[in-house]
Design a protein around this motif. Structure first.
Motif, PDB file in Angstrom:
ATOM      1  N   LEU A  68       0.227   5.730 -13.267  1.00  9.72           N
ATOM      2  CA  LEU A  68       0.990   4.861 -12.391  1.00  9.72           C
ATOM      3  C   LEU A  68       0.212   4.584 -11.116  1.00  9.72           C
ATOM      4  CD1 LEU A  68       3.231   6.823 -10.194  1.00  9.72           C
ATOM      5  CD2 LEU A  68       2.920   7.828 -12.437  1.00  9.72           C
ATOM      6  N   ARG A  69       0.708   3.619 -10.357  1.00 10.84           N
ATOM      7  CA  ARG A  69       0.082   3.225  -9.096  1.00 10.84           C
ATOM      8  C   ARG A  69       1.130   3.342  -7.993  1.00 10.84           C
ATOM      9  NH1 ARG A  69      -4.462   0.136  -9.595  1.00 10.84           N
ATOM     10  NH2 ARG A  69      -3.922  -1.349  -7.977  1.00 10.84           N
ATOM     11  N   ILE A  70       0.700   3.869  -6.847  1.00  7.57           N
ATOM     12  CA  ILE A  70       1.578   3.984  -5.689  1.00  7.57           C
ATOM     13  C   ILE A  70       0.896   3.279  -4.525  1.00  7.57           C
ATOM     14  CG2 ILE A  70       2.707   5.542  -4.053  1.00  7.57           C
ATOM     15  CD1 ILE A  70       2.691   7.688  -6.258  1.00  7.57           C
ATOM     16  N   GLU A  71       1.583   2.324  -3.937  1.00  9.55           N
ATOM     17  CA  GLU A  71       1.047   1.600  -2.793  1.00  9.55           C
ATOM     18  C   GLU A  71       1.308   2.414  -1.527  1.00  9.55           C
ATOM     19  OE1 GLU A  71       1.608  -2.742  -0.781  1.00  9.55           O
ATOM     20  OE2 GLU A  71       1.625  -2.624  -2.964  1.00  9.55           O
ATOM     21  N   VAL A  72       0.279   2.542  -0.686  1.00  5.91           N
ATOM     22  CA  VAL A  72       0.358   3.371   0.517  1.00  5.91           C
ATOM     23  C   VAL A  72      -0.207   2.643   1.731  1.00  5.91           C
ATOM     24  CG1 VAL A  72       0.124   5.491  -0.845  1.00  5.91           C
ATOM     25  CG2 VAL A  72      -1.910   4.473   0.177  1.00  5.91           C
ATOM     26  N   ASP A  73       0.126   3.143   2.897  1.00 10.20           N
ATOM     27  CA  ASP A  73      -0.562   2.831   4.151  1.00 10.20           C
ATOM     28  C   ASP A  73      -1.311   4.091   4.548  1.00 10.20           C
ATOM     29  OD1 ASP A  73       0.386   0.218   4.575  1.00 10.20           O
ATOM     30  OD2 ASP A  73       2.201   0.943   5.539  1.00 10.20           O
ATOM     31  N   GLY A  74      -2.474   3.947   5.181  1.00  7.17           N
ATOM     32  CA  GLY A  74      -3.237   5.119   5.620  1.00  7.17           C
ATOM     33  C   GLY A  74      -3.984   5.793   4.487  1.00  7.17           C
ATOM     34  N   ILE A  75      -4.637   4.998   3.676  1.00 12.18           N
ATOM     35  CA  ILE A  75      -5.304   5.537   2.492  1.00 12.18           C
ATOM     36  C   ILE A  75      -6.461   6.475   2.832  1.00 12.18           C
ATOM     37  CG2 ILE A  75      -6.965   3.663   2.077  1.00 12.18           C
ATOM     38  CD1 ILE A  75      -6.023   3.953  -0.958  1.00 12.18           C
ATOM     39  N   ASP A  76      -7.142   6.240   3.949  1.00 12.92           N
ATOM     40  CA  ASP A  76      -8.278   7.102   4.301  1.00 12.92           C
ATOM     41  C   ASP A  76      -7.825   8.541   4.534  1.00 12.92           C
ATOM     42  OD1 ASP A  76     -10.519   5.187   4.266  1.00 12.92           O
ATOM     43  OD2 ASP A  76      -9.435   4.241   5.912  1.00 12.92           O
ATOM     44  N   ALA A  77      -6.725   8.715   5.268  1.00  4.97           N
ATOM     45  CA  ALA A  77      -6.199  10.063   5.530  1.00  4.97           C
ATOM     46  C   ALA A  77      -5.724  10.710   4.231  1.00  4.97           C
ATOM     47  CB  ALA A  77      -5.062   9.999   6.546  1.00  4.97           C
ATOM     48  N   LEU A  78      -5.074   9.940   3.358  1.00  5.78           N
ATOM     49  CA  LEU A  78      -4.603  10.480   2.083  1.00  5.78           C
ATOM     50  C   LEU A  78      -5.780  10.867   1.195  1.00  5.78           C
ATOM     51  CD1 LEU A  78      -2.224  11.193   0.279  1.00  5.78           C
ATOM     52  CD2 LEU A  78      -2.215   8.816  -0.508  1.00  5.78           C
ATOM     53  N   TYR A  79      -6.834  10.063   1.209  1.00  2.19           N
ATOM     54  CA  TYR A  79      -8.025  10.370   0.419  1.00  2.19           C
ATOM     55  C   TYR A  79      -8.651  11.680   0.897  1.00  2.19           C
ATOM     56  CZ  TYR A  79     -12.556   9.724  -1.871  1.00  2.19           C
ATOM     57  OH  TYR A  79     -13.694   9.878  -2.643  1.00  2.19           O
ATOM     58  N   ALA A  80      -8.728  11.857   2.211  1.00  3.78           N
ATOM     59  CA  ALA A  80      -9.273  13.099   2.757  1.00  3.78           C
ATOM     60  C   ALA A  80      -8.420  14.291   2.332  1.00  3.78           C
ATOM     61  CB  ALA A  80      -9.368  13.016   4.280  1.00  3.78           C
ATOM     62  N   ARG A  81      -7.100  14.145   2.413  1.00  4.79           N
ATOM     63  CA  ARG A  81      -6.188  15.225   2.025  1.00  4.79           C
ATOM     64  C   ARG A  81      -6.370  15.579   0.548  1.00  4.79           C
ATOM     65  NH1 ARG A  81      -0.221  16.072   4.036  1.00  4.79           N
ATOM     66  NH2 ARG A  81       0.355  17.793   2.697  1.00  4.79           N
ATOM     67  N   CYS A  82      -6.416  14.570  -0.305  1.00  3.13           N
ATOM     68  CA  CYS A  82      -6.581  14.812  -1.739  1.00  3.13           C
ATOM     69  C   CYS A  82      -7.954  15.407  -2.047  1.00  3.13           C
ATOM     70  CB  CYS A  82      -6.347  13.532  -2.532  1.00  3.13           C
ATOM     71  SG  CYS A  82      -4.609  13.031  -2.552  1.00  3.13           S
ATOM     72  N   GLY A  83      -8.958  15.023  -1.262  1.00  3.15           N
ATOM     73  CA  GLY A  83     -10.287  15.623  -1.424  1.00  3.15           C
ATOM     74  C   GLY A  83     -10.260  17.106  -1.108  1.00  3.15           C
ATOM     75  N   GLU A  84      -9.522  17.486  -0.066  1.00  2.52           N
ATOM     76  CA  GLU A  84      -9.391  18.900   0.298  1.00  2.52           C
ATOM     77  C   GLU A  84      -8.668  19.684  -0.794  1.00  2.52           C
ATOM     78  OE1 GLU A  84      -7.453  19.017   4.108  1.00  2.52           O
ATOM     79  OE2 GLU A  84      -9.117  17.959   5.088  1.00  2.52           O
ATOM     80  N   VAL A  85      -7.674  19.062  -1.414  1.00  2.12           N
ATOM     81  CA  VAL A  85      -6.924  19.713  -2.489  1.00  2.12           C
ATOM     82  C   VAL A  85      -7.761  19.777  -3.772  1.00  2.12           C
ATOM     83  CG1 VAL A  85      -4.863  19.451  -3.976  1.00  2.12           C
ATOM     84  CG2 VAL A  85      -4.678  19.103  -1.511  1.00  2.12           C
ATOM     85  N   GLY A  86      -8.732  18.864  -3.893  1.00  2.00           N
ATOM     86  CA  GLY A  86      -9.610  18.850  -5.061  1.00  2.00           C
ATOM     87  C   GLY A  86      -9.030  18.135  -6.266  1.00  2.00           C
ATOM     88  N   CYS A  87      -8.201  17.118  -6.013  1.00  2.61           N
ATOM     89  CA  CYS A  87      -7.551  16.434  -7.131  1.00  2.61           C
ATOM     90  C   CYS A  87      -8.027  14.996  -7.337  1.00  2.61           C
ATOM     91  CB  CYS A  87      -6.028  16.463  -6.952  1.00  2.61           C
ATOM     92  SG  CYS A  87      -5.429  15.605  -5.480  1.00  2.61           S
ATOM     93  N   VAL A  88      -9.037  14.541  -6.591  1.00  2.00           N
ATOM     94  CA  VAL A  88      -9.541  13.177  -6.778  1.00  2.00           C
ATOM     95  C   VAL A  88     -10.221  13.093  -8.143  1.00  2.00           C
ATOM     96  CG1 VAL A  88     -11.144  11.419  -5.925  1.00  2.00           C
ATOM     97  CG2 VAL A  88      -9.819  12.779  -4.296  1.00  2.00           C
ATOM     98  N   HIS A  89      -9.839  12.082  -8.910  1.00  2.00           N
ATOM     99  CA  HIS A  89     -10.429  11.875 -10.235  1.00  2.00           C
ATOM    100  C   HIS A  89     -11.931  11.632 -10.066  1.00  2.00           C
ATOM    101  CE1 HIS A  89     -11.390  10.034 -14.059  1.00  2.00           C
ATOM    102  NE2 HIS A  89     -10.186  10.331 -14.516  1.00  2.00           N
ATOM    103  N   PRO A  90     -12.771  12.260 -10.896  1.00  2.00           N
ATOM    104  CA  PRO A  90     -14.223  12.076 -10.745  1.00  2.00           C
ATOM    105  C   PRO A  90     -14.672  10.623 -10.828  1.00  2.00           C
ATOM    106  CG  PRO A  90     -13.727  13.626 -12.537  1.00  2.00           C
ATOM    107  CD  PRO A  90     -12.423  13.153 -11.981  1.00  2.00           C
TER     108      PRO A  90
END
Length: 124
Positions: A68-90
């Motif tokens: 699924l797709r979720i539309e967001v505001d503030g994608i850079d901060a969310l990307y950083a958070r997900c990177g810290e959690v280690g869940c970004v798809h390779p």
């Protein structure tokens, strides 16, 4: 009068609903909105207009084919958070797409793929 669609709350499979709750709290900062039991077999997590309904399912193929797709505001901060959690798809790193969005993808513990999307005009 034409109908208006106000929100979408997808049902997504979770091999372990409790693990899914914890994951979405860490990765997205979602709140637990509902849990049916302990341990949960069904739960709702979310924030503002986005809600995910997690249901217990041991069908790995169902999870692997759910996206699924979720539309967001503030994608850079969310990307950083997900990177810290280690869940970004390779194969889903943050980038601009020719259809006018910036987006990245994550994989949850059950194998569900979620694209987080921000319209380009929101980033300017």
């Amino acid at each position: 009068m034409s109908p208006r669609f106000l929100a979408v709350s997808p049902l997504i499979p979770a091999r372990d609903v409790e693990e899914g709750i914890a994951f979405y709290q860490r990765a997205f900062g979602f709140e637990l909105l509902y849990r049916d039991a302990e341990p949960a077999q069904f739960a709702i997590v979310g924030s503002e207009g986005a809600k995910l309904h997690l249901f217990a399912s041991q069908d790995k193929h169902l999870a692997d084919w759910t996206s699924l797709r979720i539309e967001v505001d503030g994608i850079d901060a969310l990307y950083a958070r997900c990177g810290e959690v280690g869940c970004v798809h390779p194969n889903g790193v943050l980038g601009s797409k020719p259809w006018g969005t910036r987006e990245f993808s994550i994989i949850d513990p059950s194998g569900v793929c979620i694209a987080l999307v921000e319209r380009e005009e929101q980033t300017r």
